[in-house]
Write a protein that holds these residues in place. Structure first.
Motif, short mmCIF file in Angstrom:
data_model
loop_
_atom_site.label_atom_id
_atom_site.label_comp_id
_atom_site.label_asym_id
_atom_site.label_seq_id
_atom_site.Cartn_x
_atom_site.Cartn_y
_atom_site.Cartn_z
N GLY A 170 -53.84 -2.41 31.96
CA GLY A 170 -54.82 -2.25 30.87
C GLY A 170 -54.81 -0.89 30.21
N ILE A 171 -53.77 -0.11 30.47
CA ILE A 171 -53.67 1.20 29.82
C ILE A 171 -52.74 1.07 28.61
CG2 ILE A 171 -52.83 3.57 30.11
CD1 ILE A 171 -53.73 3.43 33.01
N SER A 172 -53.14 1.62 27.49
CA SER A 172 -52.34 1.47 26.26
C SER A 172 -50.99 2.17 26.41
CB SER A 172 -53.10 2.05 25.06
OG SER A 172 -53.22 3.45 25.24
N ALA A 173 -50.02 1.70 25.60
CA ALA A 173 -48.63 2.21 25.71
C ALA A 173 -48.56 3.71 25.46
CB ALA A 173 -47.72 1.46 24.75
N ASP A 174 -49.32 4.20 24.47
CA ASP A 174 -49.21 5.64 24.18
C ASP A 174 -49.80 6.50 25.29
OD1 ASP A 174 -51.65 4.63 23.45
OD2 ASP A 174 -51.92 5.93 21.70
N ARG A 175 -50.89 5.97 25.89
CA ARG A 175 -51.46 6.73 27.03
C ARG A 175 -50.51 6.69 28.23
NH1 ARG A 175 -57.97 5.51 27.41
NH2 ARG A 175 -58.43 6.18 25.27
N ARG A 176 -49.94 5.52 28.46
CA ARG A 176 -49.03 5.38 29.60
C ARG A 176 -47.85 6.35 29.45
NH1 ARG A 176 -48.28 0.20 32.66
NH2 ARG A 176 -49.54 -0.67 30.98
N GLU A 177 -47.35 6.42 28.22
CA GLU A 177 -46.22 7.32 27.94
C GLU A 177 -46.63 8.78 28.18
OE1 GLU A 177 -43.72 8.45 23.96
OE2 GLU A 177 -44.53 6.41 24.11
N TYR A 178 -47.84 9.07 27.73
CA TYR A 178 -48.36 10.42 27.94
C TYR A 178 -48.51 10.75 29.43
CZ TYR A 178 -51.81 14.18 28.22
OH TYR A 178 -52.48 15.32 28.56
N TYR A 179 -49.05 9.77 30.22
CA TYR A 179 -49.23 9.99 31.67
C TYR A 179 -47.89 10.22 32.35
CZ TYR A 179 -53.98 8.20 30.92
OH TYR A 179 -55.25 8.01 30.47
N GLU A 180 -46.87 9.47 31.88
CA GLU A 180 -45.53 9.61 32.46
C GLU A 180 -45.00 11.02 32.18
OE1 GLU A 180 -42.48 8.96 34.68
OE2 GLU A 180 -44.28 7.67 34.59
N LYS A 181 -45.26 11.49 30.95
CA LYS A 181 -44.79 12.82 30.56
C LYS A 181 -45.47 13.91 31.40
CE LYS A 181 -45.31 15.82 26.65
NZ LYS A 181 -46.27 15.84 25.60
N ILE A 182 -46.79 13.81 31.54
CA ILE A 182 -47.46 14.88 32.31
C ILE A 182 -47.14 14.77 33.80
CG2 ILE A 182 -49.32 15.25 30.62
CD1 ILE A 182 -51.22 13.72 32.50
N ARG A 183 -46.81 13.53 34.26
CA ARG A 183 -46.43 13.38 35.68
C ARG A 183 -45.19 14.22 35.98
NH1 ARG A 183 -43.27 10.70 39.08
NH2 ARG A 183 -42.06 9.76 37.41
N ARG A 184 -44.27 14.24 35.01
CA ARG A 184 -43.05 15.04 35.21
C ARG A 184 -43.39 16.53 35.26
NH1 ARG A 184 -40.96 11.07 31.63
NH2 ARG A 184 -41.10 12.47 29.84
N HIS A 185 -44.53 16.89 34.76
CA HIS A 185 -44.97 18.30 34.79
C HIS A 185 -45.94 18.55 35.95
CE1 HIS A 185 -43.97 18.28 30.22
NE2 HIS A 185 -42.89 18.41 30.98
N GLY A 186 -46.04 17.55 36.86
CA GLY A 186 -46.90 17.75 38.04
C GLY A 186 -48.39 17.59 37.77
N CYS A 187 -48.71 16.79 36.77
CA CYS A 187 -50.13 16.61 36.42
C CYS A 187 -50.50 15.13 36.40
CB CYS A 187 -50.43 17.18 35.03
SG CYS A 187 -50.19 18.95 34.92
N ALA A 188 -51.78 14.88 36.52
CA ALA A 188 -52.30 13.52 36.40
C ALA A 188 -53.68 13.60 35.76
CB ALA A 188 -52.39 12.87 37.78
N PRO A 189 -54.07 12.54 35.03
CA PRO A 189 -55.36 12.58 34.33
C PRO A 189 -56.52 12.28 35.28
CG PRO A 189 -54.26 10.49 33.91
CD PRO A 189 -53.35 11.28 34.78
N LEU A 190 -57.40 13.23 35.40
CA LEU A 190 -58.58 13.00 36.26
C LEU A 190 -59.37 11.80 35.75
CD1 LEU A 190 -60.68 13.75 38.43
CD2 LEU A 190 -61.68 15.36 36.81
N TRP A 191 -59.46 11.64 34.42
CA TRP A 191 -60.36 10.62 33.88
C TRP A 191 -59.97 9.20 34.28
CZ3 TRP A 191 -57.24 13.83 30.89
CH2 TRP A 191 -56.16 13.23 30.23
N GLU A 192 -58.72 8.99 34.70
CA GLU A 192 -58.34 7.65 35.18
C GLU A 192 -58.70 7.46 36.65
OE1 GLU A 192 -57.29 5.12 33.59
OE2 GLU A 192 -56.48 5.89 31.69
N ASN A 193 -59.08 8.54 37.34
CA ASN A 193 -59.29 8.48 38.78
C ASN A 193 -60.72 8.81 39.21
OD1 ASN A 193 -56.37 8.26 40.00
ND2 ASN A 193 -56.26 9.68 38.28
#
Ligand code: 1HN
Length: 350
Positions: free
Chosen positions: A5-28
């Motif tokens: 249920g996460i939109s494609a642009d957000r998913r792409e963004y999460y993948e990008k920040i994951r490579r930088h060692g980050c994750a979105p608090l707001w999803e957790n």
């Protein structure tokens, strides 16, 4: 993170920040910080009459010398593979056969022993030998040398309780093996109890230990205390008659990281619904009854009798019913939670 249920642009963004060692608090956030504790471990009972056979069988397969400690871990069914009975606590059943010695070592996790069966077993703590009888409670505080043995003629079994999962999570685990099998004999057996166990203490000694100087709390003495107090005490609706083992030099808990209790519930006593943030492991010494955990359709009833072990993790509503008069030993992480200002309880529906 649940990505459904996460939109494609957000998913792409999460993948990008994951490579930088980050994750979105707001999803957790809603899983991380909940209105009340959300606990993975579940309430569970270990039937000693079933386990005893498994435990004795282990003596045919491995010696204490090879095992170092021949312990069957009591693993929480929801934490399989984690060597834990709750998120913070370890419990196991240790067997020593006549003539065996569990070699001396010391470790930063603290341990307690609660004797379940057999005579002639001993634990030596920093060289002070303590013989053990069923119901005795023995401490081996963090970084104290300890070895065990059995000088009797029957198998000796006790419950080990440790703060190991807690210490592992923090990372501060250390172990040192002693060069010899046994630590050199120090004070005579019973010395610590004689010295500190009579509401007196030697003059001139400065004690700055976080743990009780008494290594052994014999059942005969604690049982007698319960028996004396029952005549003049009101029953606590949530605990019956419950006493805490203490460090006599501070009045605080006997150990720095583990709280320990002995509790009497008279025949047919039923406790009221109770919740607490502490994770509690119970060992039944006398009597029989049941513990009802959870409410409504989720309720689970654990029928127990003497020598059984059961666990009630953090914040599960529960009630205890005694059929025959029951004596329960328990240990928990209450002292840690209290020191951190986290411990809570809820009596009834308050
Ligand atoms: C340990 O050293 C003992 O000394 C008992 O008897 C149980 C569980 C995990 C890690 C070390 C002991 C243990 C333990």
């Amino acid at each position: 993170m649940d990505t459904a249920g996460i939109s494609a642009d957000r998913r792409e963004y999460y993948e990008k920040i994951r490579r930088h060692g980050c994750a979105p608090l707001w999803e957790n956030l809603e899983y991380l910080v909940t209105p009340e504790p959300v606990i993975t471990s579940v309430a569970n009972l270990w039937d000693y009459s079933e386990l005893r056979e498994d435990l004795l069988h282990s003596a045919n397969l491995i010696s204490t010398a090879e095992a170092e400690r021949r312990v069957l871990m009591l693993e929480n069914p929801a934490l399989e593979g984690n060597c834990s009975i709750t998120e913070s606590l370890f419990a196991g059943l240790q067997l020593i056969m006549p003539g065996e010695v569990a070699p001396a070592h010391r470790h930063s996790p603290a341990a307690l022993r609660f004797i379940i069966e057999g005579s002639g077993g001993y634990t030596s703590v920093n060289g002070e030998k303590t013989f053990m009888e069923p119901g005795d409670f023995i401490i081996t505080p963090s970084w104290t040398w300890h070895d065990h043995g059995n000088e009797g003629s029957e198998p000796v079994v006790w419950m080990d309780g440790l703060d190991l999962p807690l210490v592992r999570n923090i990372g501060a685990v250390f172990l040192e093996r002693y060069a010899e099998e046994q630590f050199p004999a120090g004070p005579p057996p019973g010395d610590s109890l004689a010295r500190y166990g009579s509401n007196m203490r030697p003059v001139g000694e400065v004690l700055e230990n976080l743990n009780s100087p008494i290594f052994s709390y014999p059942y005969a003495k604690s049982r007698e205390t319960l028996e004396n107090l029952r005549k003049s005490s009101e029953w606590d609706p949530y605990h019956g008659l419950k006493l805490e083992y203490i460090d006599p030099t501070s009045g605080g808990p006997a150990m720095a990281t583990l709280s320990t209790f002995l509790q009497l519930l008279p025949k047919r006593f039923k406790t009221e619904k109770y919740q607490t943030t502490e994770n509690v492991v119970y060992s039944v010494i006398e009597g029989s009854g049941r513990t009802i955990v959870g409410e409504g359709d989720d309720a689970k009833t654990m029928e127990w009798q003497n020598q059984d072990i059961f666990v009630v993790p953090c914040w599960y509503p529960h009630r205890i019913e005694a059929d025959d008069e029951a004596i329960l030993f328990s240990f928990s992480d209450k002292v840690v939670q209290t020191k951190l200002g986290l411990w809570r309880e809820r009596r009834g529906n308050a």
